[in-house]
Design an enzyme around this catalytic site. Sequence first.
Site, mmCIF file in Angstrom:
data_model
loop_
_atom_site.group_PDB
_atom_site.id
_atom_site.type_symbol
_atom_site.label_atom_id
_atom_site.label_comp_id
_atom_site.label_asym_id
_atom_site.label_seq_id
_atom_site.Cartn_x
_atom_site.Cartn_y
_atom_site.Cartn_z
ATOM 1 N N HIS A 176 -11.460 -1.004 2.152
ATOM 2 C CA HIS A 176 -12.032 -0.664 3.459
ATOM 3 C C HIS A 176 -11.755 0.776 3.877
ATOM 4 O O HIS A 176 -12.260 1.210 4.913
ATOM 5 C CB HIS A 176 -11.466 -1.627 4.501
ATOM 6 C CG HIS A 176 -9.985 -1.445 4.686
ATOM 7 N ND1 HIS A 176 -9.079 -1.749 3.687
ATOM 8 C CD2 HIS A 176 -9.259 -0.967 5.712
ATOM 9 C CE1 HIS A 176 -7.864 -1.461 4.104
ATOM 10 N NE2 HIS A 176 -7.940 -0.988 5.339
ATOM 11 N N GLU A 235 0.878 -1.171 0.000
ATOM 12 C CA GLU A 235 0.000 0.000 0.000
ATOM 13 C C GLU A 235 0.914 1.218 0.000
ATOM 14 O O GLU A 235 1.616 1.477 0.971
ATOM 15 C CB GLU A 235 -0.898 0.000 1.235
ATOM 16 C CG GLU A 235 -1.957 1.086 1.159
ATOM 17 C CD GLU A 235 -2.443 1.557 2.517
ATOM 18 O OE1 GLU A 235 -3.529 2.130 2.586
ATOM 19 O OE2 GLU A 235 -1.717 1.375 3.522
HETATM 20 O O1 TEU Z 1 -4.145 3.040 5.393
HETATM 21 C C1 TEU Z 1 -3.226 4.068 5.212
HETATM 22 C C2 TEU Z 1 -3.757 5.376 4.903
HETATM 23 O O2 TEU Z 1 -3.026 6.194 4.442
HETATM 24 C C3 TEU Z 1 -5.167 5.642 5.187
HETATM 25 O O3 TEU Z 1 -5.296 5.756 6.545
HETATM 26 C C4 TEU Z 1 -5.627 6.859 4.506
HETATM 27 O O4 TEU Z 1 -4.913 7.963 4.936
HETATM 28 C C5 TEU Z 1 -7.037 7.073 4.835
HETATM 29 O O5 TEU Z 1 -7.701 5.884 4.661
HETATM 30 C C6 TEU Z 1 -7.643 8.100 3.963
HETATM 31 O O6 TEU Z 1 -8.968 8.159 4.304
HETATM 32 C C7 TEU Z 1 -3.752 1.866 6.005
HETATM 33 C C8 TEU Z 1 -4.953 0.996 6.264
HETATM 34 O O7 TEU Z 1 -5.519 0.623 5.043
HETATM 35 C C9 TEU Z 1 -5.896 1.720 7.151
HETATM 36 O O8 TEU Z 1 -7.103 1.021 7.352
HETATM 37 C C10 TEU Z 1 -5.197 1.953 8.471
HETATM 38 O O9 TEU Z 1 -5.997 2.752 9.282
HETATM 39 C C11 TEU Z 1 -3.850 2.646 8.281
HETATM 40 O O10 TEU Z 1 -3.086 2.093 7.237
HETATM 41 C C12 TEU Z 1 -3.009 2.514 9.530
HETATM 42 O O11 TEU Z 1 -2.579 1.203 9.693
#
Ligand code: TEU
Length: 551
Positions: A328, A255
């Site tokens: 998600h 990601e």
């Molecule tokens: O997401 C990373 C992230 O950058 C997101 O939090 C993004 O900023 C946000 O969704 C925008 O609305 C990952 C995971 O997918 C997320 O569910 C986690 O909360 C996050 O990392 C922390 O582990």
Amino acid sequence: MKKTDWYKDAIIYQIYPRSFCDSNGDGLGDIPGIISKLDYLKGLGVNCVWLSPVYDSPQEDNGYDISNYKDIYKPFGTLDDFKVMLNEMHKRGIRLIMDLVVNHTSSEHPWFKSAISDKNSPYRDYYIIKKGKKNGKKPPNNWSGFFAEKAWEKIDDEYYYLHLFAKGQPDLNWENPKVREEVKDILRFWLDMGVDGFRCDVITLISKDQRFKSVFPTLAIAGKQYYVNGPRLHEYLHELNKDVLSNYDCMTVGETVLSSLDDAKLLIQPEREELSMVFNFDHTDTDNFFGAKWFYREFKLTRLKKVVDRWQHGLFNCGWNSLFIENHDQRRCIGRFGTNDKELRYESATMLGATYFMLQGTPFIYQGQEIGMTNGDFTEMADLRDVEVKNTYKLAEKLFFLKPLIKKHMFSLTRDNARTPFQWNNQEFAGFSSVEPWIRVNANKEFINAEQDLKNEKSINKFYRQLIEFRKNNEVIKNGAYTCLNKNNNDVYAYKRKLDDKEVVVISNFKNKIVKEKLIDELSNYKLVISNYSNKSNELQPYETRVYINY
Ligand code: TEU
């Protein structure tokens, strides 16, 4: 072990375990619930699952805060349940990739508890702990994180720890070789058990610039130039690959928030031996400013085309794309990208589905996407659960915006939109659970649910089955070159995939109106293989999509 590129033929279904299926009536989804739905997934035709975190966790960020990497969160089940699930998946020809969350742990992880309670703890250096400025009165620098908060939290009078996400998610110190050994140990633990790979959470944040400089001006995500794609990122990933991943027939998808195509190339060019694929967010940022979802702006099709063109051409013969329109963290795709979530829900869902499925790369489907689930129907802040939206609301309130306006904004953009319980049928709790679930079921479960969808003549699920079936063993879709056929057209997206003299052409109307499309006249010798209307004229109906082939 022979390393293969199986992920290039994968169709991956993402399960968000809390919201998928509750087998034991506690309002939370669980692993036995997942097992009970594997035949449903097999029926859809997917051959891989990405499972969002199921590890032990206090759930401040729904499992993205892990307190034990080698055990399962009790309400989700046990390690034995997990093994049964893995086996049942493999029996059905479905691979499993886990979520690897190693930029940070939970603050409840024993490493962190030890690190902050004792300055001489062997775990002190597992985290990024620094003395504050001005005798501890001010944090070490002015960075802020992703969840509308400052990035440093006080430990005592002198020291602070870094957390780029919630306070309960302290960042690990990857400079410490022991931390990297721990990560390798976690990888081996699950790979030896038989899992097939990992989706690597915020992997581009693991290397921080060790100067820890303050920045100016201090906008949201302040300091990102010092912690996104940091100085040792590639070295660390290569090390994981060399020491562990290369020894298994597994795949990784990173990601990669706030990363460009050039950043991605460095991560996934096969000869560099880092990751297999990345998730880029350029297309989900086509309806906001500055890549920040709270700064909403109207969607424009030509903007989307530019992004897709860039990635399709950019990675052709050089890396491998991931394809997704939901996950998600994103709101539901229907009602987004210019589409309609009411009377034209079927047309919208299928048009978006066909449009991204025929691109080059590995498609991901997020749970509920395949039955056209819509955003949550939230009316109160109390309906929301996500730590990100709660923090953002607090901050927005402080900045004295009009409350009713910000609330509306929060409801439409919160990550909770994708996290409402899966709608299996029209029973009280949508067949997800026998009791009130952890987050409210959408009232539209009355008519939007898997059971109903599969009975409908216009079934979104069946349309996805068709897309999946069509992709399987299709060399043109796998390896064909991509060309956009109408770059400047803001209503219709038409593109071609071509391998030798075989062609697949996709034409999708992104507008809620009838559009005349001349291209169709040129396709009179092509065969129409997939469409969401029975129309054959050269006028496209609202959200009509068509897939043609010439072979
Ligand atoms: O997401 C990373 C992230 O950058 C997101 O939090 C993004 O900023 C946000 O969704 C925008 O609305 C990952 C995971 O997918 C997320 O569910 C986690 O909360 C996050 O990392 C922390 O582990």
